[in-house]
Scaffold this motif. Structure first.
Motif, short mmCIF file in Angstrom:
data_model
loop_
_atom_site.label_atom_id
_atom_site.label_comp_id
_atom_site.label_asym_id
_atom_site.label_seq_id
_atom_site.Cartn_x
_atom_site.Cartn_y
_atom_site.Cartn_z
N ARG A 54 1.30 -21.43 40.25
CA ARG A 54 1.74 -20.85 38.97
C ARG A 54 0.73 -21.12 37.87
O ARG A 54 -0.09 -22.03 37.97
CB ARG A 54 3.12 -21.38 38.57
CG ARG A 54 3.23 -22.87 38.39
CD ARG A 54 4.70 -23.28 38.24
NE ARG A 54 4.87 -24.71 38.02
CZ ARG A 54 5.04 -25.28 36.83
NH1 ARG A 54 5.04 -24.53 35.73
NH2 ARG A 54 5.22 -26.58 36.71
N GLU A 98 8.53 -24.81 34.46
CA GLU A 98 8.53 -23.64 35.34
C GLU A 98 9.02 -22.40 34.62
O GLU A 98 8.53 -21.29 34.85
CB GLU A 98 9.39 -23.92 36.57
CG GLU A 98 8.79 -24.95 37.53
CD GLU A 98 9.53 -25.00 38.85
OE1 GLU A 98 10.31 -24.06 39.13
OE2 GLU A 98 9.33 -25.97 39.60
N ARG A 144 6.90 -18.94 34.22
CA ARG A 144 7.39 -17.61 34.62
C ARG A 144 7.27 -16.61 33.48
O ARG A 144 6.85 -15.47 33.68
CB ARG A 144 8.85 -17.70 35.08
CG ARG A 144 9.04 -18.34 36.46
CD ARG A 144 10.44 -18.07 36.99
NE ARG A 144 11.47 -18.63 36.10
CZ ARG A 144 11.97 -19.85 36.21
NH1 ARG A 144 11.52 -20.65 37.17
NH2 ARG A 144 12.90 -20.28 35.38
#
Length: 443
Positions: free
Chosen positions: A212, A219, A223
């Motif tokens: 990522r 997280e 995203r």
């Protein structure tokens, strides 16, 4: 023979190597102390690195993110600055060997910062471009604009495409911000300045070896950042590493090849230790092992702060503190207090990093912020990002110039610094050689 010509004094002398965030905050903290503070740097300015990418993408002029070191300390009477390149530390004699002569010290503080890490790949190092100095940022701007100009001279799309394929390696804040800035160039600048060039020929890639982007943030933030990058047309490649690059073709770990003449490397940094330190204190990544008071292991009067310091006293950061500005600032301030406390025979305090949060901008009206107790994204985070960076800039003039530039760009969708200063900047190999054949004092 050149002499440093530093005033003689009966006071203990603290020599600080490097005028980055760590060095200047240490020097400020020692104002009024019974010490002579000598700051050495190969440049005569402090560089605000978080905005380097805007210089590289024609958003700001170089002098708007640099501030003269002498101007910072003009009212500090115990301060001396010399432009110098440090070559070696003589620990037995308590002296530094520099290009302006030997300089003695009672306390030595290394705040030499970090440089681009190519992880031993010499071919990539030769052809890719890092972005850790003002010289590199200006050269990137020159080179990118030259690619646009040269593309107009070509008729075959197969010849044009490699010139307009821009690849950023590394999904940290620098890579994300660069990719977002290039996306804005494509959307707002190319149609006006280069209407003959079809927009579909310009591709922006962001290559990240991990799973990522913005791995140091939450997280959820990662995203949202990925979604924003894809929304503005950045092609994000995750779990893919760069294997090789010859200046024309980029080989990826999945076997794919991207034809590109522009590889911007922000995949990692390494510390810049100086020769003369105890060998067992210097790590393979160029950082230096220090204790919780920033004292270099195996020494009694040499300290390291900022990016170069590897401190392993915090369970939150088992691999050491991140190489970010806030760590450097806090370490500089605390070391200043500890040095003064030591002179007064008082107890010193161990360093404990206070995480104030992380910010990254993706482009116009888009940013993300992981702050203590709150996460922001979109327009509000973008406003927070701008306020924090404006307040962190040194000098009222720089703050005003940057604010005016940002307002101008916001309302006109324009960037006013699209000039090629030096024609020779198009030669990437020459750029790589000229930028990285430097001493370890780049802030």
């Amino acid at each position: 023979m050149i002499q440093p010509n530093i005033p003689d004094t009966d006071l203990p002398r603290v020599v600080i190597v490097g005028g980055g965030f760590a060095g200047i905050n240490l020097a400020k903290a020692l104002k009024g102390a019974p010490l002579q503070v000598v700051l050495l740097d190969r440049n005569n300015y402090h560089l605000f690195q978080p905005l380097l990418y805007q210089v590289a993408t024609a958003g700001l002029e170089p002098d708007s993110i640099a501030f003269p070191l002498r101007g910072i300390f003009k009212r500090q009477k115990n301060f001396v600055f010399r432009m110098a390149e440090v070559k070696h530390i003589n620990r037995e004699q308590n002296t530094l060997e520099t290009n302006i002569g030997d300089i003695r010290y009672n306390y030595l503080v290394l705040s030499t910062g970090s440089n681009t890490n190519f992880f031993g790949n010499k071919l990539i190092e030769e052809h890719a471009i890092g972005m850790k100095s003002l010289i590199e940022a200006v050269q990137i701007r020159n080179y990118v604009l030259k690619q646009f100009e040269e593309s107009l001279l070509l008729k075959n799309e197969a010849d044009i495409r490699p010139k307009l394929n821009f690849v950023m390696v590394g999904g940290g804040p620098t890579g994300v911000e660069l990719a977002g800035a290039f996306a804005e160039l494509r959307k707002y600048i190319l149609p006006k300045d280069y209407p003959e060039l079809p927009l579909h020929l310009m591709n922006i890639y962001l290559v990240e070896a991990g799973p990522r982007v913005l791995a140091g943030m939450s997280e959820e933030t990662s995203r949202k950042t990925l979604a924003s990058l894809e929304h503005i047309g950045v092609k994000v490649l995750l779990n893919i590493a760069v294997k090789d690059y010859d200046g024309q073709k980029l080989l990826l770990s999945n076997g794919d090849v991207i034809e590109s003449q522009s590889l911007l490397w922000s995949a990692g940094v390494k510390g810049m230790a100086l020769p003369g330190l105890p060998e067992d204190s210097v790590l393979p990544n160029g950082r230096v092992n220090v204790n919780d008071r920033n004292l270099v292991n195996g020494t009694s009067n040499i300290y390291a702060i900022g990016d170069i310091a590897q401190m392993l006293n915090d369970e939150r950061f088992p691999k050491g503190y991140p190489m970010v500005a806030q760590v450097a600032i806090q370490q500089g301030k605390l070391l200043g207090k500890n040095l003064k406390a030591g002179l007064e025979q008082k107890s010193t305090k161990p360093f404990k990093y206070k995480d104030l949060g992380s910010l990254a901008t993706i482009g116009r009206n888009r940013a993300v912020a992981d702050l203590p107790g709150i996460r922001l994204s979109g327009y509000i985070a973008w406003i927070v990002w701008m306020i924090v960076h404006l307040l962190s800039l040194l000098g009222f003039r720089n703050k005003l110039v940057v604010l005016i530039n940002w307002c101008y760009r916001y309302f006109t969708y324009d960037r006013g610094t699209r000039i090629i200063i030096k024609r020779g900047a198009a030669n990437i190999v020459k750029l790589r050689q000229s930028v990285y054949a430097v001493d370890p004092l780049t802030p």
